[in-house]
Design a protein around this motif. Sequence first.
Motif, mmCIF file in Angstrom:
data_model
loop_
_atom_site.group_PDB
_atom_site.id
_atom_site.type_symbol
_atom_site.label_atom_id
_atom_site.label_comp_id
_atom_site.label_asym_id
_atom_site.label_seq_id
_atom_site.Cartn_x
_atom_site.Cartn_y
_atom_site.Cartn_z
ATOM 1 N N LYS A 50 0.867 -1.187 0.000
ATOM 2 C CA LYS A 50 0.000 0.000 0.000
ATOM 3 C C LYS A 50 0.903 1.235 0.000
ATOM 4 N N PRO A 51 0.365 2.378 -0.397
ATOM 5 C CA PRO A 51 1.179 3.602 -0.338
ATOM 6 C C PRO A 51 1.371 4.126 1.092
ATOM 7 N N PHE A 52 1.028 3.333 2.083
ATOM 8 C CA PHE A 52 1.196 3.738 3.486
ATOM 9 C C PHE A 52 1.490 2.488 4.294
ATOM 10 N N THR A 53 2.010 2.679 5.502
ATOM 11 C CA THR A 53 2.378 1.516 6.308
ATOM 12 C C THR A 53 1.384 1.241 7.433
ATOM 13 N N GLU A 54 0.567 2.242 7.752
ATOM 14 C CA GLU A 54 -0.477 1.960 8.759
ATOM 15 C C GLU A 54 -1.710 2.807 8.491
ATOM 16 N N VAL A 55 -2.839 2.274 8.951
ATOM 17 C CA VAL A 55 -4.097 3.019 8.897
ATOM 18 C C VAL A 55 -4.197 3.827 10.190
ATOM 19 N N PHE A 65 -16.631 10.393 -1.198
ATOM 20 C CA PHE A 65 -15.673 10.099 -2.280
ATOM 21 C C PHE A 65 -14.272 10.613 -1.906
ATOM 22 N N PHE A 66 -14.226 11.844 -1.417
ATOM 23 C CA PHE A 66 -12.943 12.429 -0.988
ATOM 24 C C PHE A 66 -12.314 11.599 0.135
ATOM 25 N N CYS A 67 -13.123 11.267 1.150
ATOM 26 C CA CYS A 67 -12.574 10.554 2.308
ATOM 27 C C CYS A 67 -12.124 9.130 1.951
ATOM 28 N N LEU A 68 -12.865 8.491 1.045
ATOM 29 C CA LEU A 68 -12.475 7.144 0.624
ATOM 30 C C LEU A 68 -11.144 7.184 -0.127
ATOM 31 N N ARG A 69 -11.002 8.174 -1.030
ATOM 32 C CA ARG A 69 -9.737 8.326 -1.764
ATOM 33 C C ARG A 69 -8.589 8.625 -0.795
ATOM 34 N N LEU A 70 -8.872 9.491 0.171
ATOM 35 C CA LEU A 70 -7.864 9.809 1.194
ATOM 36 C C LEU A 70 -7.412 8.541 1.916
ATOM 37 N N LEU A 71 -8.390 7.729 2.310
ATOM 38 C CA LEU A 71 -8.077 6.486 3.021
ATOM 39 C C LEU A 71 -7.247 5.550 2.154
ATOM 40 N N GLU A 72 -7.662 5.361 0.900
ATOM 41 C CA GLU A 72 -6.968 4.415 0.015
ATOM 42 C C GLU A 72 -5.540 4.857 -0.275
ATOM 43 N N GLU A 73 -5.341 6.173 -0.348
ATOM 44 C CA GLU A 73 -4.022 6.657 -0.763
ATOM 45 C C GLU A 73 -3.095 6.991 0.392
ATOM 46 N N THR A 74 -3.655 7.289 1.569
ATOM 47 C CA THR A 74 -2.797 7.718 2.673
ATOM 48 C C THR A 74 -2.963 6.891 3.938
ATOM 49 N N GLY A 75 -4.012 6.095 4.015
ATOM 50 C CA GLY A 75 -4.264 5.334 5.241
ATOM 51 C C GLY A 75 -4.940 6.161 6.327
ATOM 52 N N ILE A 76 -5.275 7.424 6.013
ATOM 53 C CA ILE A 76 -5.919 8.271 7.023
ATOM 54 C C ILE A 76 -7.437 8.071 6.963
ATOM 55 N N CYS A 77 -8.006 7.698 8.101
ATOM 56 C CA CYS A 77 -9.451 7.434 8.160
ATOM 57 C C CYS A 77 -10.160 8.571 8.886
ATOM 58 N N VAL A 78 -10.931 9.352 8.126
ATOM 59 C CA VAL A 78 -11.766 10.406 8.716
ATOM 60 C C VAL A 78 -13.199 10.182 8.218
ATOM 61 N N LEU A 112 -2.503 15.056 4.777
ATOM 62 C CA LEU A 112 -3.882 15.377 4.432
ATOM 63 C C LEU A 112 -3.938 16.636 3.565
ATOM 64 N N SER A 113 -3.179 17.616 3.981
ATOM 65 C CA SER A 113 -3.117 18.879 3.244
ATOM 66 C C SER A 113 -2.603 18.655 1.814
ATOM 67 N N GLN A 114 -1.528 17.862 1.712
ATOM 68 C CA GLN A 114 -0.976 17.578 0.371
ATOM 69 C C GLN A 114 -1.968 16.758 -0.459
ATOM 70 N N PHE A 115 -2.634 15.836 0.181
ATOM 71 C CA PHE A 115 -3.599 15.027 -0.566
ATOM 72 C C PHE A 115 -4.710 15.912 -1.124
ATOM 73 N N HIS A 116 -5.164 16.855 -0.320
ATOM 74 C CA HIS A 116 -6.237 17.734 -0.791
ATOM 75 C C HIS A 116 -5.779 18.531 -2.010
ATOM 76 N N ALA A 117 -4.538 18.993 -1.978
ATOM 77 C CA ALA A 117 -3.993 19.755 -3.121
ATOM 78 C C ALA A 117 -3.952 18.864 -4.369
ATOM 79 N N LYS A 118 -3.470 17.654 -4.172
ATOM 80 C CA LYS A 118 -3.365 16.712 -5.299
ATOM 81 C C LYS A 118 -4.755 16.371 -5.852
#
Lengths: 526, 526
Positions: B58-63, B468-481, B514-520
Amino acid sequence: MALRTDDHGQAATNGLKEKVLTLDTMNPCVRKVEYAVRGPIVLRALELEQELRQGVKKPFTEVIRANIGDAQAMGQTPITFLRQVLALCVHPDLLNSPDFPDDAKRRAERILQACGGHSLGAYSISSGTQLIREDVARYIERRDGGIPADPNNIFLSTGASDAIVTLLKLLVAGEGRTRTGVLIPIPQYPLYSAALAELSAVQVDYYLDEERAWALDVAELRRALLQARDHCRPRALCIINPGNPTGQVQTRECIEAVIRFAFEEGLFLLADEVLAGAPAGRGRRAAARAPVTHPAVARPPVQVYQDNVYAEGSQFHSFKKVLTEMGPPYAARQELASFHSVSKGYMGECGFRGGYVELVNMDAAVQQQMQKLRSVRLCPPTPGQVLLDVAVSPPAPSDPSFAQFQAEKRAVLAELAAKAKLTEQVFNETPGIRCNPVQGAMYSFPRVQLPPRAVQRAQELGVAPDMFFCLRLLEETGICVVPGSGFGQREGTYHFRMTILPPMEKLRPLLETLSQFHAKFTREYS
Amino acid sequence: MALRTDDHGQAATNGLKEKVLTLDTMNPCVRKVEYAVRGPIVLRALELEQELRQGVKKPFTEVIRANIGDAQAMGQTPITFLRQVLALCVHPDLLNSPDFPDDAKRRAERILQACGGHSLGAYSISSGTQLIREDVARYIERRDGGIPADPNNIFLSTGASDAIVTLLKLLVAGEGRTRTGVLIPIPQYPLYSAALAELSAVQVDYYLDEERAWALDVAELRRALLQARDHCRPRALCIINPGNPTGQVQTRECIEAVIRFAFEEGLFLLADEVLAGAPAGRGRRAAARAPVTHPAVARPPVQVYQDNVYAEGSQFHSFKKVLTEMGPPYAARQELASFHSVSKGYMGECGFRGGYVELVNMDAAVQQQMQKLRSVRLCPPTPGQVLLDVAVSPPAPSDPSFAQFQAEKRAVLAELAAKAKLTEQVFNETPGIRCNPVQGAMYSFPRVQLPPRAVQRAQELGVAPDMFFCLRLLEETGICVVPGSGFGQREGTYHFRMTILPPMEKLRPLLETLSQFHAKFTREYS
């Protein structure tokens, strides 16, 4: 202060604004709820206790609450190993203490590893800690002779009541004649009637046969079902096994017949197996006494709950096991939920509110809905989860705590067995009281004859005759038991539920006092 | 296997008997329940964790589960004194241990004396142990500057959720246009929407004003009420103060206006004060930051929850205190239920499920009905009761544990304050994200701009744009909000709820990711 009325019809007179929430405006379903185990007689018991503390003179010196299955309140000692593991989980600094055995520490570390942040203070997932559900699944497999159990079908709960209400909630639908009906035994544990009233579902009574030691008869199930179909849609059948308050244990043949009946009639089975004794040790099963055709005649040897010994040919059979062993078409299709808790049996840890339900053959989409519903309440309390974990996987023979654990457990069970025997014996020696065998090991539900004048007097006072008896008993002796009318009984019969939990030195005089009171009461109203 | 049909209309085709309980036949109210905090995004997070454990790249090591206010899961250390007292209560053999301070032992002995059989394993009375309700009453009196609190009006509960649902349950009545409506804030904590759906009550939304730091405006309450009266009977008004997920703190003026409104309109007030910081030490009050008119401009000094220091002119006001101080006609008549728990604040003991509700001016007969309803579930878990007791009466300055208790508590609160500040700062430095002050000390609820093409893409996929935004965030960064749509938000605005609980060393990179993901994400869909 001016008189006022507001614009949506609330009266305001003499400046006194009516409350928003009154008996007239509140949820009418809640008003219909009754719960005898903690009902008016218990409130009166609390008042009497207070009066005694204030020095008011009474014909007794203490109130004995034999109304509720609360073993530790009656002096039963907690099992050391359960409490050691829980204390270690609560306060992990103790993991360095020399005062705790190694196996308790290993168990606590294993559980903490499975908790969020390695702390009981974190939420678990809503269905309960994964590891603990796995341990419960392995316990069920041992109990059922190797029949597989899937942790994904196990939901931990806040005591068994919580899980029972969740299942009933899922089942309630329809209106009027299509409203969900649920078959429950009479006598029943009043959680069922209370939850059905609250959910506005239809309670469908089937009667247990007191003359045959509270046997369950499929013909009676069918009678109840057919009558109910006139006014509701029966969709579930509750079985309490061992019975509460009646304490009988179903035979395997009976369980098979019930399963066939449920399958043929399209009923979801709810098996309340909370009183099924101690979750058994490795490779063992919970036991219970044989039902007998007439309890006053034949009394099998009392070996209740000694979980590797069974009375002649009798034992506890789980619905899951019987269902699975019946094979097709039942095994793969009949829907079943089976409930258990740590509140009863040798643990008696009611205050921690630990329990679980195992779902069998539930529709996957409905199970997801249940998962969602449970998640709203976040999670069952973690200490109850820990106690459940220890209870379903007690120390193995090679563990340092094994000997003490077994000794403590056996002592509790032996005392319960002795108290069950004593209770049954004293009641059956009392003219006008008759008591079926106390197989469920915690409750007796004796039938009492009440003289017609007492029944009449009760009716004049507007209370049920057995409530009248129990209230008089409480006022004159301090003994608090619950009238049979709170559990349901055949018209014209009277009972009370009494736990057998008071310590032996109190139980014996209690039974004698009760017996004498009944004689006096009978004379008074004859 | 033979084809069969039964006699009450259930289809049986190809020998496959239909389930009794399906999506079509189950309780339709349960189907309508949604609970975003543990919804699909959290289920996906669990799957990702499992994939990581199985070695999937995954592109991250932990959720990082920033979806739920679970402090200890994120590494917050429990307060030693709370756990010491509880461990002593769980395993009273420890009362002889030299490793526990005397005040912890005294506290444990005092609590055990108040338990049935001197054991946590006994049930308490249904409203909770008398002694603990008395301690809660004294805490409330200190909090409210001496205004009396009656232990008989306090019910302990299984977390605050349990008590909230009980109150809602009492309030539900009527059918069709007379069905009970309950006003709840938008955004809201989704327990409310879930419980109302389950109870088949009408959810009446009033919007908080994001532009004024989530202020509550009585004109908006009135708008919501008047519109609702067309189709239901609004009978209760929920206020979440401090806000969840929004974290604002109501001013005293606002609370007074809300109370006048409720009184005039005949609404039962439900004050969810769960986030009102730590139950304060002796003589102190919970604190919170001042709301500001525009958060991006003025930021008051962050001194959240340091419970003897308040930001300029701002503090937590309990509804009970304001109501009482308003005098007649409000003080003696306006019905109010106020909820609190041990899950949040410096304790963060969510797993133990301790909480309470205080009832003010409830009709005595209704309160008896509530007592009865609670008794069906027997009692709240005793360990949660113990933690609540310690939290409402922490060590006094003369107690041996005082210094350590204060130091630990202050450390937690100081870290929370620093994390609140950091979160707000990083979000407000990110183009396209704007975050009101994090006053509730655990949650942030930033608003995110989502590009129109992202909104369109989400609609094509049939999901809410912020989901949609939060799911993409989770898949790409492991951050769950949790997407704002799970809490409610004004049409066309998008938010997410993120706890500020991850430890500082994780929170900083998390915020930057999170900030960088939002920009991307914004670039990708622009």
